[in-house]
Design an enzyme around this catalytic site. Structure first.
Site, PDB file in Angstrom:
ATOM      1  N   GLU A  88      -8.797  55.032  18.572  1.00  0.00           N
ATOM      2  CA  GLU A  88      -9.308  55.008  17.204  1.00  0.00           C
ATOM      3  C   GLU A  88     -10.567  55.848  16.983  1.00  0.00           C
ATOM      4  OE1 GLU A  88      -7.850  53.356  14.505  1.00  0.00           O
ATOM      5  OE2 GLU A  88      -6.203  53.200  15.925  1.00  0.00           O
ATOM      6  N   SER A 481       8.644 -11.771  15.031  1.00  0.00           N
ATOM      7  CA  SER A 481       8.021 -12.619  16.046  1.00  0.00           C
ATOM      8  C   SER A 481       6.966 -11.888  16.873  1.00  0.00           C
ATOM      9  CB  SER A 481       9.095 -13.182  16.985  1.00  0.00           C
ATOM     10  OG  SER A 481       9.975 -14.017  16.271  1.00  0.00           O
TER      11      SER A 481
END
Length: 819
Positions: A88, A481
């Site tokens: 770049e 239960s």
């Protein structure tokens, strides 16, 4: 004359130059007006991925709008920086924001290409790209380029080169949703930047110009060509040797994409619950852009065990309801793989495979397996077959209520036809394929540490791919239960003992004006006379529980239920003593954890710690001070001791007594299927009316586990689908795996607990010749009685009936006149 002419030209030239200079100055001045404030780059905080980690540090999931991990420049490897500079901006460290030689080259190339319809060549430096990406739009215009150049010069005068490069390498888009080099490294190669090879670094550096043009799967040749170009630039710039160059160019471009979502198998429900919690606490922006680092309580090994136990249990129960037939049918003439590949599958039911019947007879079926996907996302051209033998459909041989099969299956071809699409999977106990079926029933399992509330595992259903509804945290169901231990714990905490006796006989309860009289029944619709609290728990006696709650008063039961966090606003009616209120698996399991830890209050948590993007801790679940932990050296001082978590909500002696009673549930009661674990365990089954919900919640000294089974839209599951028959085996399977390599640790008795030999039926002190004698736990100052009063039964004067040992035999073996 000649001199006058040259004087004229000079004057004209001067005027033109002045006008041109003025024009340029005006253009530059105009472009410099209203420039963005480049100094905000110093405070820039880019959107960063939030990462969720398990307790061991492994990655669970990531959440982001832009998949980015921010790395300081000193953490980024030098070769990776060199690759980007070569690709770049090779003069980055020497120019002042603009590369004038590069600009000149670009101008010449663009003049040569004029009229060719080619895209203009740019000469943007990294600094200019930072200006464009952070402060300007992507508009293609000369004005934008001029503003970009002006900003680049100003940025260079304000920030160091390393600061500019750090911004660039963390902001640049590199394809497949990756922003910055750290995210790209993970998403393309499943590696950190420090693990990348030179060739992989060069590939990443090749991407900024046009990531889609160099996609490693869709455009492999272009990607390799561009990568090699970057490698050559690195060699020319002196960053790598010729040997490095040749080796890197010869290496294949092999990517290993990391999928989004949960990264640990079976952790989808857990990860989604954490995501929802973070969203509620911090909001959407902080979650998806804040870069949070979240350390959860997840134990990956236990999570896999929990899912396996739940899935196996759901499949096991579903098979008792019969074979329901194929998922769908397709034509097998031609390319059956393509047709099979177009069918949506459950992606999280590995190792199951979707398959189509290609051939079938009485003894076997030849199955075509659904082809896998290539890295491109396309269907693999390979076609794979498997044999499904008669033994693999054995469970379907007793298909119940299937009009097509009848009551007995004779051969494979009675169940399957050519073209049927079904799931098959490897058998758990033999080397064959088995016929599989997506269960209609669903469920959940939660595993947590009873001492801290840390959730080690959470599975909210059979398949997250099929349904994201979390039955562990979002489904409010009646525990039946499984709530009874808290009724009995309330009694034990208020003067009753495990040997207190309750009359198990018919009872009628007035429910108010306009409502029918309620006549609670035991599961077997039988009554058993005077029975101890221990027997009431072990045998899950409904009528005894109602009488006990009536004797104490429901407001007291409600108070304890809310202390344990099971309910927030329980109605004080007697039916609630049998678990008619609705709660979640997580809340009930956490409540059992408080019984396991000696009665201390804990809060369930899936999150241990949260750090912000800078590593600062912004949440810590365990905030206990650790005095002495921060010393510089050890000088024979004692180890630091952390205080216990939570306040005491019941007497620790009460907690031990109810634990001992629930050990009896496993040893002699409704959950004897769990005995095979061969470890000290306590727990309770739960089954609601019409068998719509099945539960088992239990614990070892250091692990609490809750299991729920039921249809998402409640309906009867069948008479055999009780908590002991469906949910308890799942608890058993998990505990066998989780405790396999651990010693058998007994439950810890608090100081002062006394054990006495008693008659398990009467609760009286054991006598010679008693058949069922057990050790019963009593609190300090309590002793087995020599006679007992029957709770829920009075004499003709309304006084509790007191029975001595001689009269006891007549009561428990007589004609039932006491009913």
């Amino acid at each position: 004359m000649f001199l006058k002419f040259f004087g004229f030209l000079f004057a004209v030239g001067s005027v033109v130059a002045l006008v041109g200079a003025a024009a340029v100055a005006y253009i530059v001045w105009s472009a410099s007006q209203d420039l963005p404030d480049y100094e905000i780059l110093a405070q820039y905080e880019p959107p960063v991925t939030t990462r969720i980690h398990a307790a061991d540090g492994s990655l669970v999931a990531e959440y982001a709008r832009e998949r980015r991990l921010y790395l300081p420049i000193n953490i980024i490897p030098e070769p990776l920086i060199q690759a980007f500079l070569s690709a770049e901006d090779k003069n980055f460290y020497s120019h002042s924001g603009l590369d004038y030689s590069g600009i000149a080259r670009a101008v010449l190339v663009n003049i040569q290409n004029f009229g060719s319809n080619r895209r203009p060549v740019g000469a943007s430096t990294i600094t200019q790209q930072v200006a464009k990406n952070f402060l300007l739009s992507g508009e293609q215009s000369y004005e934008r380029k001029l503003r970009e150049a002006l900003l680049a010069i100003k940025i260079e005068s304000t920030f160091t080169k390393d600061e500019i490069l750090e911004l660039y390498l963390n902001e640049i888009y590199l394809g497949i949703g990756s922003y910055g080099v750290a995210a790209a490294s993970l998403n393309y190669f499943s590696k950190s930047v420090g693990e990348l090879t030179v060739a992989e670094m060069a590939f990443l550096a090749a991407l900024p110009k046009a990531p889609n043009n160099y996609h490693p799967i869709r455009q492999p040749e272009a990607a390799i060509e561009r990568r090699n170009w970057v490698l050559e630039r690195m060699y020319i710039n002196g960053y790598i040797t010729s040997e490095d160059l040749d080796a890197a160019k010869d290496s294949p471009l092999t990517v290993q994409f990391r999928p989004p979502g949960a990264q640990i198998f079976a952790a989808e429900f857990f990860a989604e619950e954490v995501r929802r919690e973070l969203l509620n606490i911090y909001g959407e922006d902080k979650l998806y852009e804040g870069g949070l680092s979240v350390r959860t309580t997840l134990d990956p090994a236990m999570q896999v065990m929990a899912r396996r136990a739940l899935v196996d249990g759901l499949v096991r129960f579903d098979r008792t309801r019969g074979w329901r037939g194929a998922e769908t049918q397709i034509e097998v003439d031609g390319d059956w793989g393509k047709a099979l590949g177009e069918i949506d599958i459950l992606s999280d039911v590995e190792p199951w495979r979707l398959a189509v019947v290609l051939e079938v007879n009485a003894q076997r079926a030849i199955m075509g397996l659904r082809p896998g996907l290539l890295p491109t996302g396309l269907l693999s051209p390979a076609r794979e077959n498997a044999e499904l033998p008669l033994d693999g459909v054995e469970w379907a041989r007793e298909a119940l209520g299937d009009s097509r099969l009848g009551s007995e299956l004779r051969g494979v071809d009675d169940a399957l036809s050519v073209g049927d699409v079904v799931y098959i999977g490897p058998s758990s106990d033999s080397d064959i394929w088995e016929l599989m079926q997506n269960p209609e029933v669903d469920g959940a399992i939660v595993v947590l540490d009873p001492h801290t509330g840390r959730v080690h595992a959470l599975v909210g259903g059979f398949s997250y791919a099929e349904s994201e509804f979390n039955r562990a945290t979002q489904a409010y169901r009646q525990p039946g239960s499984a709530f009874k231990p808290f009724v009995y714990a309330t009694a034990l905490d208020n003067g009753y003992t495990p040997s207190s006796v309750i009359m198990d006989a018919p009872i009628e309860v007035e429910q108010g004006a306009g409502q029918d009289i309620w006549r609670p029944q035991n599961y077997g619709r039988e009554f058993y006379g005077p029975s101890t609290l221990r027997l009431g728990i072990e045998r899950s006696r409904n009528v005894m529980t109602v009488r006990l709650a009536q004797d104490m008063g429901m407001p007291l039961v409600v108070d304890y239920a809310e202390r344990f966090g099971i309910y927030d606003d329980l109605s004080p009616v007697l039916a609630m003593a049998l678990g008619s209120g609705e709660t979640t698996v997580l809340r009930l399991t956490n409540a059992y954890g408080m019984l396991a830890n000696g009665g201390r209050q804990i809060t369930p948590t899936l999150i241990d710690r949260i750090q912000d993007r800078w590593g600062r801790t912004i949440f810590r679940y365990d905030e206990r001070p650790c005095l002495g932990c921060a010393v510089d050296s050890w000088e024979n001082q004692p180890e630091p001791v952390l205080s216990e978590i939570g306040t005491q909500i019941i007497d620790p002696h009460t907690a031990y007594q109810i634990t001992s009673m629930m050990e009896g549930v496993i040893q002699r009661g409704t959950a004897t299927v769990v005995r095979t674990v061969d470890r000290p365990l306590a727990g309770k089954t739960g089954t609601t009316n019409d068998v719509r919900d099945a539960w088992f919640v239990g614990y070892s000294p250091d692990l609490a586990v809750g299991v729920f089974i039921g249809f998402d839209t409640p309906r009867p599951m069948g008479r055999r689908a009780t908590g002991g028959g469906v949910a308890a085996p799942i608890f058993r399977d998990f505990m066998q795996m989780a405790l396999a390599d651990t010693p058998a640790i007994p439950f810890r008795a608090p100081p002062g607990i006394q054990l006495f030999r008693i008659n398990a039926k009467t609760g009286l002190r054991a006598q010679a010749g008693d058949e069922l004698v057990i050790d019963e736990a009593f609190k300090p100052g309590e002793f087995p009685p020599d006679s007992y009063s029957i709770i829920g039964f009075t004499d003709e004067l309304g006084r509790p009936l007191t029975v001595d040992p001689q009269s006891d035999l007549a009561i428990i073996s007589g004609t039932g006149g006491l009913y």
